[in-house]
Scaffold this active site. Sequence first.
Site, PDB file in Angstrom:
ATOM      1  N   TYR A   1      -0.341  -5.237  18.971  1.00  0.00           N
ATOM      2  CA  TYR A   1      -1.293  -5.188  17.875  1.00  0.00           C
ATOM      3  C   TYR A   1      -2.141  -3.951  18.136  1.00  0.00           C
ATOM      4  CZ  TYR A   1      -0.595 -10.057  16.278  1.00  0.00           C
ATOM      5  OH  TYR A   1      -0.081 -11.230  15.769  1.00  0.00           O
TER       6      TYR A   1
ATOM      7  N   ASP B   1       2.513  -6.508   9.869  1.00  0.00           N
ATOM      8  CA  ASP B   1       2.364  -7.395   8.707  1.00  0.00           C
ATOM      9  C   ASP B   1       1.035  -8.136   8.676  1.00  0.00           C
ATOM     10  OD1 ASP B   1       2.695  -9.223  10.720  1.00  0.00           O
ATOM     11  OD2 ASP B   1       4.626  -9.984  10.027  1.00  0.00           O
TER      12      ASP B   1
ATOM     13  N   HIS C   1       5.265 -12.996   9.310  1.00  0.00           N
ATOM     14  CA  HIS C   1       4.390 -13.548  10.339  1.00  0.00           C
ATOM     15  C   HIS C   1       4.471 -15.089  10.373  1.00  0.00           C
ATOM     16  CE1 HIS C   1       1.612 -11.720  13.228  1.00  0.00           C
ATOM     17  NE2 HIS C   1       0.976 -12.859  13.242  1.00  0.00           N
TER      18      HIS C   1
END
Length: 467
Positions: free
Chosen positions: A232, A260, A347
């Site tokens: 991330y 996403d 996700h």
Amino acid sequence: MKIDATELAKHNNRKSCWVFIHGEIWDVTDFLDQHPGGASLILKLAGKDASDEYDLFHNPELVKETLGPDARKGTIDVTTIPIMDKKSEPREEAKRSPPLSSMISVNDFEGVAEKTMTPTAWSYVSSGADDEISMRENADAYRKVFLRGRVLRKVGKVDCSTNILGYPSALPIYTSPVGLAKLVHPSGECAIATAAGKEGCIQVVNTVSSMPIEDIMNARISKDQPVFWQLYADKDLEKSKAFIKRVEKAGVAAIWLTVDSPVVGNRERDERSKSVADKIEEVVETTQSVGIAKANTGFINADLDWDIIDWLRKATKLPIVIKGIQTVEDAVAAFDHKVDGIVLSNHGGRSQDTAQPPLLTLLEIDRYAPHILHKHMQVFVDGGIRRGTDIIKALALGATAVGIGRPVLFSMSGGYGEHGIRRTIQILRNELQTNMAFIGASNVREIERNMINTRKLERMIVGSVKL
């Protein structure tokens, strides 16, 4: 300096907030408003032992890195701590769970998980965004595709092995980058590493893992066992660069960038769960309770664009995979940027509700851009996989492998840990082998497009695209 529990308890408010974590007392007053999950999560534990809650979400060394040495006030005088009731140990929890031999499908573990996880953990793991339509459709999409078995083919021996980013895998399955695995078992992501290694699969580790990457790598069954790392991107990209160097040093073999979820989805069940922020009004007058997801992902950079790939290439020489592709247009864009792989994913239905299922995105690619399949870029599918037949359907449409996320967390709950994860992978292996024989494929390379009927799912495909 030793500090007794009575003195610690005095520092239980916003003006002076202390907590102790594994024997060490920290002054977190200045950190309250910097905490990604908000001040309320810390204030609930002000003047108390925060070890258990801390361990659920963070790896051990993070407190020192985040607060710095000046925030350390001393150590707790253990003789002044009131004796508390002992929590249930994993072995005791396992005694209440059915024997692993009675688990005959991946779905069986979900029922055990609901009964044995804490309400907070269950809400975090099982929840999807809003009305959870995407979460359900991820799995339902596979039910809209039918198999066209071929007969009189030699299938006495079925080989499920494949190659993922240049690394051998016993199955076209990898464990998806689930976060905070210690919520469901104290071994956390280390249990996943050991189980994946023993079953010959590859693990993708989450940025917000509850165990340090070094511990996870040490939990492998051999130094040759490949592990990939999911990134991330931080709002401060220098922090991400430093973390990339750290995981490279630890020995990870690829970087999977999640794209996403530039913001956290509205996971209502997670928000409603009884997290550590509940009843905080007793400590502070005004606050906003947040779920586990929002409490642990406030650092994510929402201002990324395709230039992030060039930035990544400068930051690392490892293979790059883009996780979270949801349209054929973006799949082609990733292909044009010459990334090593993409993950078709919404996700797990945890970000934007009514986002289309990954299998439908794969069907889009099959129709509008089949030229990008089986080229320099591998395609992975993540979300809704529960059966060996699901794996076959994804592979028939051009996927290299599929990811399993929630099933991993479900199967390690109830005290099962590593053994539950292995059982889940073994169930999927058996189903995959059996159904490959039924369709007439003796190895994964023989799984072909004409072995599936997608007409029912094609009704949902977008009418036209502009590439």
